[in-house]
Write an enzyme that holds these catalytic residues in place. Structure first.
Site, short mmCIF file in Angstrom:
data_model
loop_
_atom_site.label_atom_id
_atom_site.label_comp_id
_atom_site.label_asym_id
_atom_site.label_seq_id
_atom_site.Cartn_x
_atom_site.Cartn_y
_atom_site.Cartn_z
N CYS A 1 0.80 -1.23 0.00
CA CYS A 1 0.00 0.00 0.00
C CYS A 1 0.83 1.28 0.00
CB CYS A 1 -0.92 0.00 1.22
SG CYS A 1 -2.11 -1.33 1.16
N1 LIG Z 1 -2.88 -6.06 1.81
C1 LIG Z 1 -3.38 -5.04 2.48
O1 LIG Z 1 -3.11 -4.90 3.66
C2 LIG Z 1 -4.32 -4.04 1.83
C3 LIG Z 1 -4.95 -3.10 2.66
C4 LIG Z 1 -5.84 -2.20 2.10
C5 LIG Z 1 -6.08 -2.22 0.73
N2 LIG Z 1 -5.45 -3.12 -0.07
C6 LIG Z 1 -5.79 -3.10 -1.49
O2 LIG Z 1 -6.63 -4.21 -1.78
C7 LIG Z 1 -6.36 -4.70 -3.09
C8 LIG Z 1 -6.02 -6.18 -3.04
O3 LIG Z 1 -4.81 -6.34 -2.30
P1 LIG Z 1 -4.38 -7.69 -1.65
O4 LIG Z 1 -3.29 -7.34 -0.70
O5 LIG Z 1 -5.54 -8.46 -1.18
O6 LIG Z 1 -3.76 -8.44 -2.93
P2 LIG Z 1 -3.35 -9.99 -3.04
O7 LIG Z 1 -2.32 -10.05 -4.11
O8 LIG Z 1 -3.09 -10.56 -1.70
O9 LIG Z 1 -4.68 -10.70 -3.54
C9 LIG Z 1 -5.26 -10.46 -4.77
C10 LIG Z 1 -5.85 -11.76 -5.26
O10 LIG Z 1 -6.50 -11.48 -6.49
C11 LIG Z 1 -6.27 -12.54 -7.38
N3 LIG Z 1 -6.49 -12.04 -8.73
C12 LIG Z 1 -5.67 -11.32 -9.51
N4 LIG Z 1 -6.28 -11.01 -10.66
C13 LIG Z 1 -7.51 -11.56 -10.61
C14 LIG Z 1 -8.59 -11.59 -11.51
N5 LIG Z 1 -8.54 -10.98 -12.71
N6 LIG Z 1 -9.69 -12.23 -11.12
C15 LIG Z 1 -9.76 -12.85 -9.92
N7 LIG Z 1 -8.77 -12.84 -9.03
C16 LIG Z 1 -7.65 -12.21 -9.37
C17 LIG Z 1 -4.88 -12.99 -7.08
O11 LIG Z 1 -4.66 -14.34 -7.48
C18 LIG Z 1 -4.83 -12.84 -5.55
O12 LIG Z 1 -5.23 -14.02 -4.89
C19 LIG Z 1 -5.28 -3.81 -3.64
O13 LIG Z 1 -5.88 -2.75 -4.36
C20 LIG Z 1 -4.61 -3.24 -2.42
O14 LIG Z 1 -4.00 -1.99 -2.66
C21 LIG Z 1 -4.58 -4.05 0.47
#
Ligand SMILES: NC(=O)c1ccc[n+]([C@@H]2O[C@H](COP(=O)([O-])OP(=O)(O)OC[C@H]3O[C@@H](n4cnc5c(N)ncnc54)[C@H](O)[C@@H]3O)[C@@H](O)[C@H]2O)c1
Length: 438
Positions: A275
């Site tokens: 992030c």
């Molecule tokens: N990790 C955090 O602490 C956090 C906190 C707040 C916001 N975010 C935001 O949330 C969002 C997701 O982050 P995350 O950390 O969960 O990512 P992540 O990489 O852990 O998970 C994303 C998942 O999406 C899947 N994926 C990718 N493309 C896809 C598609 N086309 N269809 C279906 N699944 C798909 C991936 O295989 C993965 O399992 C981002 O925008 C991030 O900035 C993350």
């Protein structure tokens, strides 16, 4: 027709009879799935990664701080994971939690969000709500999602509803969990927002409704930019304090006793995680279209990105004092995850430090109880396994760089047996001949 659709959906959500599909079973999607499942919704998890889907369906977790027993309970309560987007048709609510990284030119890469939206289009129907949770720039939901959804013939705000509700997950935290973290939500129309309120109202204690999806998108960016800029500020203060022979951590502890108007932020080896190093540049990019340069963001990015180099400078100086060069020295990195007590390696500044040590000819090893084997990363490759810390192993290194302050480390033993410690986290309060603060 539209009033009925809208009311029926709200009633179904309020009665917890709705089916919720979560797309992206990652750090954000998984805890959200657990929470919806826990309060009684049937949840479908959609992910393009078949390995994750299989593990989840076996009731296993692939993220250290998410317990397998919780996934197994969700499975018993009806949760299923799939790679098949067709199942989105059965869902009343579709929540998108896919990655929003930067391209190599540090510009927003909305590829995952767009691909997900397009994969969903053939399966959308009247009576559904779509919620985007991925962090992104203001305008994404109304400029990118809305027209695509409406290309199916469905009208947002009438047949189908669209909201943006940013995730505020704090991975690894026991104090802040999905239920207790207030959740911001903005809708494209008033009806969209009402549906959003019904969707999230059952799973979080406090909902913060805002007037538009753009406001909700900007809120998330402000939160993360606020952190990035303040961490940049303390990192700069650290360099000044160091040159003046002052311990910045002692200064922060003292300043934090002020009961108003001061919030402590802590310096470190650089920014990490998915992030804070990334999200600010989503705004920078969008602001350019409005003729505005986001100077604070760029400056903080510059200061924070220079931290690994600064730490290496400290290592080089400390070795030099001891008549050694970095080339050929044995360097142990303590903690390689991006923050304490997690196994998440994304954007970890420890890896930037490792790259610098390798480039300068140092001999590398690492110890991280949360990362037993150096994982596959897109831009980094180290054929290393975490070493066990003992008096003997510690004393065999010329320098230990304390990059991540995991609670699992035995800091007293490290202090007693490491020849030299470069402490980037302010773990050691007292100065000692073998401790260099960086
Ligand atoms: N990790 C955090 O602490 C956090 C906190 C707040 C916001 N975010 C935001 O949330 C969002 C997701 O982050 P995350 O950390 O969960 O990512 P992540 O990489 O852990 O998970 C994303 C998942 O999406 C899947 N994926 C990718 N493309 C896809 C598609 N086309 N269809 C279906 N699944 C798909 C991936 O295989 C993965 O399992 C981002 O925008 C991030 O900035 C993350």
């Amino acid at each position: 027709m539209s009033t009925t659709t809208h009311q029926q959906l709200i009633e179904k959500l309020n009665a917890r009879k709705a089916v919720v599909a979560i797309v992206g079973m990652g750090y954000v999607g998984l805890p959200l799935m657990l929470r919806f499942s826990e309060v009684g919704y049937k949840v479908i998890g959609i992910d393009i990664d078949p390995a994750k889907v299989e593990r989840l369906n076996r009731g296993e977790s692939y993220i250290a701080h998410i317990k397998a027993k919780d996934i197994a309970s969700a499975r018993k309560a009806g949760f299923t994971a799939t790679t098949d987007f067709k199942s989105a048709h059965d869902a009343d609510a579709i929540i998108i939690c896919v990655p929003t990284p930067l391209t190599r030119y540090r510009e927003p890469d909305l590829g995952f969000v767009i691909n997900t939206t397009e994969a969903l289009l053939p399966h959308l129907r009247a009576g559904q709500v779509v919620s985007l949770e991925s962090t992104t720039y203001p305008g994404t939901t109304d400029e990118e999602l809305k027209p695509r959804i409406e290309s199916t013939g469905l009208k947002v705000g009438e047949g189908i509803f669209l909201v943006f509700s940013p995730e505020r997950e704090d991975p690894g935290s026991a104090t802040h969990v999905t239920k207790t973290i207030p959740k911001v939500c903005g809708g494209i129309t008033t009806r969209c927002l009402e549906v959003g309120k019904a969707l999230y109202g059952q799973v979080v204690d406090q909902l913060v409704l805002v007037s538009s999806t753009r406001t909700a998108e900007m809120t998330k960016l402000l939160e993360n930019i606020h952190r990035a800029v303040n961490i940049g500020l303390v990192n700069e203060m650290k360099i000044v304090a160091d040159r003046m022979g002052i311990d910045i951590h002692e200064v922060i502890r003292a300043a934090a006793t002020k009961p108003f108007g001061f919030v402590p932020y802590y310096p470190g080896p650089g920014l990490g995680g998915h992030c804070i190093p990334i999200d600010p540049f989503y705004l920078t990019w969008k602001a350019r279209a409005y003729g505005i340069n986001t100077r604070f963001i760029e400056l903080a990015g510059e200061v924070n990105a220079a931290m690994p180099e600064w730490v290496i400078g400290k290592v080089i100086d400390a070795l030099n004092e001891r008549g050694k060069a970095l080339r050929g020295s044995r360097i142990l990195i303590l903690g390689i995850a991006y923050k304490k007590n997690v196994d998440d390696m994304r954007e970890s500044p420890a890896v930037a430090i490792m790259e610098l040590v390798r480039a300068k000819g140092g001999e590398l090893a690492y110890a991280d109880p949360h990362v037993p084997v150096f994982p596959r990363m897109r831009e980094h490759s180290f054929d290393l396994k975490s070493i066990a810390l003992s008096p003997e192993s510690l004393s065999s290194f010329d320098c230990a760089v304390l990059a991540t302050n995991h609670d699992a480390f035995d800091y007293a033993m490290i202090k007693q047996h490491a020849k030299l410690i470069v402490d980037t986290r302010g773990v050691y309060l007292e100065s000692a001949p073998n401790i260099i603060k960086a």
